[in-house]
Design a protein around this motif. Structure first.
Motif, short mmCIF file in Angstrom:
data_model
loop_
_atom_site.label_atom_id
_atom_site.label_comp_id
_atom_site.label_asym_id
_atom_site.label_seq_id
_atom_site.Cartn_x
_atom_site.Cartn_y
_atom_site.Cartn_z
N ILE A 131 0.74 -1.25 0.05
CA ILE A 131 0.06 0.03 -0.12
C ILE A 131 0.93 1.24 0.03
O ILE A 131 1.94 1.24 0.47
CB ILE A 131 -0.97 -0.02 1.24
CG1 ILE A 131 -1.80 -1.45 1.25
CG2 ILE A 131 -1.87 1.33 1.16
CD1 ILE A 131 -2.52 -1.54 2.51
N GLY A 132 0.49 2.14 -0.61
CA GLY A 132 1.13 3.52 -0.70
C GLY A 132 2.13 3.38 -1.95
O GLY A 132 2.07 2.55 -2.63
N ARG A 133 2.95 4.57 -2.35
CA ARG A 133 3.63 4.51 -3.52
C ARG A 133 5.01 5.33 -2.97
O ARG A 133 5.30 5.67 -2.00
CB ARG A 133 3.11 5.36 -4.56
CG ARG A 133 2.85 6.78 -3.98
CD ARG A 133 2.56 7.87 -5.43
NE ARG A 133 2.43 9.12 -5.04
CZ ARG A 133 3.36 10.03 -4.59
NH1 ARG A 133 4.44 9.62 -4.70
NH2 ARG A 133 3.03 11.25 -4.36
N PRO A 134 5.98 4.85 -3.72
CA PRO A 134 7.32 5.25 -3.62
C PRO A 134 7.43 6.94 -3.54
O PRO A 134 6.67 7.26 -4.46
CB PRO A 134 8.31 4.86 -4.73
CG PRO A 134 7.34 3.60 -5.12
CD PRO A 134 6.08 4.01 -5.06
N ALA A 135 8.13 7.44 -2.63
CA ALA A 135 8.30 8.89 -2.56
C ALA A 135 8.99 9.41 -3.70
O ALA A 135 10.24 8.97 -3.71
CB ALA A 135 8.57 9.36 -1.35
N ARG A 148 -1.37 13.90 3.02
CA ARG A 148 -0.41 12.89 2.42
C ARG A 148 0.74 12.75 3.59
O ARG A 148 1.05 13.61 4.63
CB ARG A 148 0.65 13.48 1.41
CG ARG A 148 0.01 14.12 0.15
CD ARG A 148 -0.57 12.83 -0.74
NE ARG A 148 -1.09 13.11 -2.03
CZ ARG A 148 -2.41 13.44 -1.91
NH1 ARG A 148 -3.25 13.44 -0.93
NH2 ARG A 148 -2.89 13.64 -3.20
N ARG A 176 2.68 14.74 8.87
CA ARG A 176 2.86 14.63 7.45
C ARG A 176 4.23 13.95 7.05
O ARG A 176 4.30 13.33 5.99
CB ARG A 176 3.00 16.01 6.70
CG ARG A 176 4.25 16.83 6.96
CD ARG A 176 4.35 18.17 5.98
NE ARG A 176 5.55 18.61 5.95
CZ ARG A 176 5.64 19.81 5.41
NH1 ARG A 176 4.76 20.47 4.93
NH2 ARG A 176 6.90 20.21 5.26
N GLU A 218 9.80 15.28 -4.08
CA GLU A 218 8.80 15.34 -2.80
C GLU A 218 9.69 15.36 -1.56
O GLU A 218 9.37 16.18 -0.77
CB GLU A 218 7.87 14.24 -2.91
CG GLU A 218 6.89 14.08 -4.13
CD GLU A 218 6.02 13.04 -4.25
OE1 GLU A 218 4.91 13.30 -4.66
OE2 GLU A 218 6.34 11.86 -4.05
N MET A 224 4.39 11.12 4.63
CA MET A 224 5.61 10.45 3.98
C MET A 224 6.57 9.84 4.84
O MET A 224 6.50 10.36 5.85
CB MET A 224 6.65 11.69 3.36
CG MET A 224 7.80 11.31 2.53
SD MET A 224 8.68 12.92 1.99
CE MET A 224 7.82 13.47 0.81
N TRP A 280 10.01 18.29 1.31
CA TRP A 280 9.64 18.22 2.91
C TRP A 280 10.76 18.09 3.79
O TRP A 280 10.55 18.33 5.14
CB TRP A 280 8.48 17.20 2.87
CG TRP A 280 7.28 17.60 2.64
CD1 TRP A 280 6.89 19.01 1.99
CD2 TRP A 280 5.65 17.05 2.62
NE1 TRP A 280 5.51 19.01 2.01
CE2 TRP A 280 4.83 17.86 2.43
CE3 TRP A 280 5.54 15.63 3.26
CZ2 TRP A 280 3.44 17.37 2.44
CZ3 TRP A 280 4.37 15.17 2.99
CH2 TRP A 280 3.10 16.18 2.83
N LEU A 318 8.26 6.13 1.20
CA LEU A 318 6.84 6.24 0.66
C LEU A 318 6.05 7.26 0.88
O LEU A 318 6.31 8.08 1.85
CB LEU A 318 6.33 4.70 1.72
CG LEU A 318 6.65 3.41 1.19
CD1 LEU A 318 6.10 2.44 1.92
CD2 LEU A 318 6.45 2.81 -0.54
N VAL A 319 4.97 7.21 0.15
CA VAL A 319 4.01 8.32 0.50
C VAL A 319 2.43 7.66 0.60
O VAL A 319 2.16 6.82 -0.41
CB VAL A 319 3.83 9.21 -0.78
CG1 VAL A 319 2.67 10.22 -0.41
CG2 VAL A 319 5.30 10.08 -0.93
N PHE A 320 1.56 7.94 1.50
CA PHE A 320 0.44 7.44 1.79
C PHE A 320 -0.64 8.38 1.72
O PHE A 320 -0.44 9.46 2.01
CB PHE A 320 0.49 6.88 3.11
CG PHE A 320 1.29 5.62 3.36
CD1 PHE A 320 1.37 4.54 2.81
CD2 PHE A 320 2.40 5.88 4.38
CE1 PHE A 320 2.17 3.45 3.04
CE2 PHE A 320 3.39 4.96 4.52
CZ PHE A 320 3.13 3.59 3.97
N ASP A 340 -5.09 5.15 1.80
CA ASP A 340 -4.15 4.12 1.95
C ASP A 340 -3.88 3.65 3.38
O ASP A 340 -4.07 2.42 3.73
CB ASP A 340 -2.70 4.67 1.41
CG ASP A 340 -2.52 5.06 0.11
OD1 ASP A 340 -3.21 4.23 -0.67
OD2 ASP A 340 -1.63 5.83 -0.28
#
Lengths: 352, 424
Positions: free
Chosen positions: A28-32, B122, B262, A36, B124, A40, B133-135, B139
């Motif tokens: 679940i989720g995707r690579p950052a 989001r 976040r 991005e 991270m 941050w 990863l980003v959720f 998710d």
């Protein structure tokens, strides 16, 4: 004490056995993306990791600080009202009322850069350039007599700065220093002699009053609108203006004004705080409130004969620093035109 | 064909009745078994027994009834420069049980309570992980879920009382606390999804608001019981508590429970952010300061009677009640003293203590107008016993702000009023 240790070990073991040997992945989720993470990931560690390339001088810092920070923290970082003092307090940590500032207390300079860059100025966070943040950091050091007035701080020499209280911290030692608190409690004859009162809270009289809280709450938001309406028939010359007030807009404006409340007061009994009180500001002359120290730029704007017309106010509120170059107001500005219109309407309503 | 009364305003008749009723109440409280005369609340027909009340959709999301309008969060204005970076207090003097309703659970913001939509949320995870990863919010809802109750106490709770008795009310002395049932995802689950590298010793957690309120947490704690929570007491988190998602760090100081979370970065060392150096460190008598004092020590307070909740009934049976909690585990025992700590009796726990959650205690007792120096003393499962203020001062001095878990004294007077005092 040993009881406590055993307890800790016990729960650590339990935690280990409860968790699966190999962590299950759910996909679940995707690579950052690198962009991005870069956007941050701004934290700066005591070892300098994360510091951006750049520099800033005490001299530049003084001007930037005066413009962006002094309104709350004072021209010399000495603090205004209850806002944090950033300078002074040297040698007071063992006193009854220690003054904890960057100079007297903060162990790492990285913390200053990290915090200023991500969270300051209050109400306009993340608007300063990296070089400006170096300059502000340098000026705060100078205010604390840690560097000279010709100092230039950069990512190169950052770790060379010695913070006076760097060695002033110990890691939580309650388990040993306060080991006597793990004990068998006394149940009878635990104190000798008569128990006497040694201090009373009511003597200080610093507890907030409670009365009326329930009734006031619902009435409050409606009040400015009602006032505006009540004025309509009475005051002939302002009839047009009063009648023109849109109660919905006033209501929205009151919400928008929450952003301003930290520094500005309005309504009955309003006083200057960090910013000037704003009763009667709309349509009125600029920078005329006595006892308030306006920026040079604001003073000049007022001296030129300008008034706070809706247009001037809108321009100022959308980008304060573009409109009055040296304004002390560190607020970043209102992005939405409707917010500006609403807050203007609200200011009109409370001024009547 | 229903007859509907709308008696929003109390009539003169109702007022008179009310007066009579309260007089009767006082007399009954004085120990009289027999009423002086028939109670008009019983003998007369009442409006509410004849007409009808509100229909079902009167308030699609309800607030407490108007008569409870004083059970609200309150602020101590002189504490902070403004309300945007400030704190208020839960009305613990007026609550019972252990769950704090969200609407009156205390707030602490460093740059105001922001409004962040679920769609804009989001999370991270980056740093020393196999895959950053980003959720999205959706998710998070797909991971195996946990549901647990924990207290959150601000490290500064009771902080104004270090130098002496200051604020006159349990709400103000002990109200920087709430206790909620959280639903969310174990932080461990998310960290394992990203794959923590062996050199990762800390996580640094930050919020989406302007303060970001970043805090470093040792990896052991992060992999133990922390929760990425999105529901509290069954419903979405309130804005003021970090909607849509906050971090839950059981038993540890409230500042670490990052709201609007976040980003979580796995790191080799602690960031030593503002909130963990200049704030939330404990200055000792000699000027040295303790850092990383994360766990909240065992603590308790009598919530009633207390200054805001005086004894209003007469002599006879009295319920003394309060709250106890410990960041090290479950509360096992609470003792109560009426004589300022000379003699103690063990109170009754309403339910067995739960780890790192509020425990309600009761002492069902008799009171006949004698003055009391009322105290409570908590013990947790590690054997830690809540200390007196003097015991703390002996070790820490009076320069600390945070982590004051001392035994509190209420002076209950002959008329039932109570005051915050310190005793010898």
């Amino acid at each position: 004490m040993s009881k406590y240790r055993n307890f800790l070990i016990g729960s650590a073991l339990a935690a280990l056995t409860a968790s699966p040997a190999l962590a299950e992945k759910y996909g679940i989720g995707r690579p950052a993306l690198p962009e991005e993470v870069a956007a941050w990931d701004h934290d700066i560690s005591p070892d300098g990791t994360g510091l951006p390339v750049g520099s800033g001088s005490v001299e530049d810092g003084e001007a930037i600080f005066s413009e962006n920070c002094a309104i709350c923290h004072g021209e010399f970082a000495e603090g205004v009202d209850n806002w944090p003092k950033l300078a002074g307090g040297d040698g007071t940590l063992a006193d009854k009322d220690p003054l904890k500032t960057v100079g007297s207390y903060w162990p790492y300079l990285s913390t200053v850069y990290d915090y200023v860059r991500r969270s300051m100025p209050f109400g306009a966070a993340q608007t300063m350039s990296d070089d400006d943040v170096y300059a502000i950091t340098a000026y705060i050091l100078y205010s604390n007599y840690i560097v000279e007035d010709d100092f230039v701080l950069s990512n190169e020499n950052f770790l060379d700065v010695e913070m006076p209280n760097a060695g002033g911290f110990i890691v939580d030692d309650r388990e040993t220093a306060e080991a006597s608190f793990w004990t068998e409690p006394c149940m009878k004859d635990c104190k000798e002699g008569e128990v006497k009162i040694t201090m009373r809270a009511t003597v200080l009289n610093v507890t907030p009053e409670e009365e009326g809280a329930a009734e006031e709450a619902p009435a409050e938001p409606a009040a400015p609108v009602e006032e505006a309406k009540a004025e309509e028939p009475a005051a002939e010359p302002v009839v047009e203006e009063a009648a023109a007030l849109d109660p919905e807009l006033v209501k929205d404006g009151e919400k928008v004004f929450k952003k301003c409340k930290a520094c500005h007061q309005v309504g009955e009994g309003a006083q200057n705080k960090t910013g000037p009180m704003l009763n009667g500001v709309v349509g009125g002359p600029v920078a005329v409130i006595e006892d308030f120290k306006y920026s040079k730029g604001m003073k000049e704007f007022g001296d030129s004969g300008e008034t706070w017309t809706d247009e001037n106010l809108a321009a100022f509120l959308s980008k304060p620093k573009d409109f009055i170059a040296k304004t002390k107001m560190s607020f970043v500005g209102l992005k939405k035109e409707k917010d500006i219109a609403a807050v203007t309407e609200y200011l009109k309503s409370v001024s009547q | 064909m229903t007859v509907r009364f709308t008696s929003k305003k109390p009539s003169r008749r109702a007022f008179l009745k009310g007066t009579l009723a309260s007089t009767a109440g006082v007399m009954a409280g004085a120990g009289a078994a027999n009423a002086a005369g028939p109670d008009p609340l019983i003998t007369e027909k009442q409006d509410w027994a004849m007409g009808t009340g509100d229909g079902v959709d009167e308030t699609p999301y309800g607030l407490p009834i108007q008569f409870e309008g004083d059970v609200i969060r309150r602020n101590v204005e002189w504490l902070t420069a403004d309300t945007i970076s400030s704190i208020n207090f839960s009305p613990i003097h007026a609550l019972d049980g252990t769950i704090t309703p969200q609407g009156c659970a205390f707030e602490r913001h460093h740059s105001g309570a922001i409004e962040l939509r679920k769609e804009d949320f989001r999370l991270m995870i980056n740093g020393l992980v196999d895959t950053p990863l980003v959720f999205t919010y959706e998710d998070l809802e797909r991971f195996p879920r946990v549901n647990k109750t924990f207290f959150l106490e601000c490290a500064a709770n009771t902080g104004m009382e270090w130098a002496g008795a200051q604020l006159n009310g349990a709400q103000f002395t002990h109200g920087m606390i709430h206790n909620m049932e959280y639903s969310g995802v174990s932080l461990r689950t998310l960290l394992e999804e990203a794959g923590v590298k062996p050199e990762g010793k800390w996580v640094y957690v930050e919020g989406a608001d302007a303060s970001s309120n970043g805090r470093s947490i040792p990896i052991e704690k992060a992999l133990d019981d922390c929760i990425i929570a999105f529901k509290a007491n069954g419903e979405a988190l309130r804005k003021e508590h970090g909607y849509p998602v906050r971090l839950v760090v059981p038993g540890w100081e409230g500042n670490m429970w990052v709201k609007w979370v976040r980003r979580i970065e796995v790191k080799e060392i602690a960031v030593e952010s503002r909130e963990e150096t200049s704030k939330y460190t404990d200055t000792l008598e000699d000027g040295t300061a303790r850092k990383w004092t994360w766990v909240m020590d065992a603590k308790s307070v009598v919530t009633s009677p207390s200054p805001q909740s005086p004894i209003k009934h007469g002599h006879g049976p009295l319920v003394i009640t309060g709250l106890a909690w410990s960041g090290r585990g479950a509360i096992t025992r609470v003792d109560v003293s009426k004589d300022g700590g000379k003699t103690w009796e063990t109170a009754r726990l309403a339910n067995p203590g739960q780890p790192m959650a509020l425990t309600r205690f009761y002492l069902d007792t008799e009171w006949n107008g004698e003055e009391m120096y009322l105290q409570s003393r908590a013990m947790d499962e590690t054997g830690y016993v809540q200390p007196t203020k003097n015991m703390l001062r002996e070790i820490r001095g009076e320069n600390s702000v945070y982590h004051n878990n001392c035994i509190q004294t209420w002076w209950v007077k002959a008329d039932g009023e109570a005051e915050n005092v310190e005793v010898s």
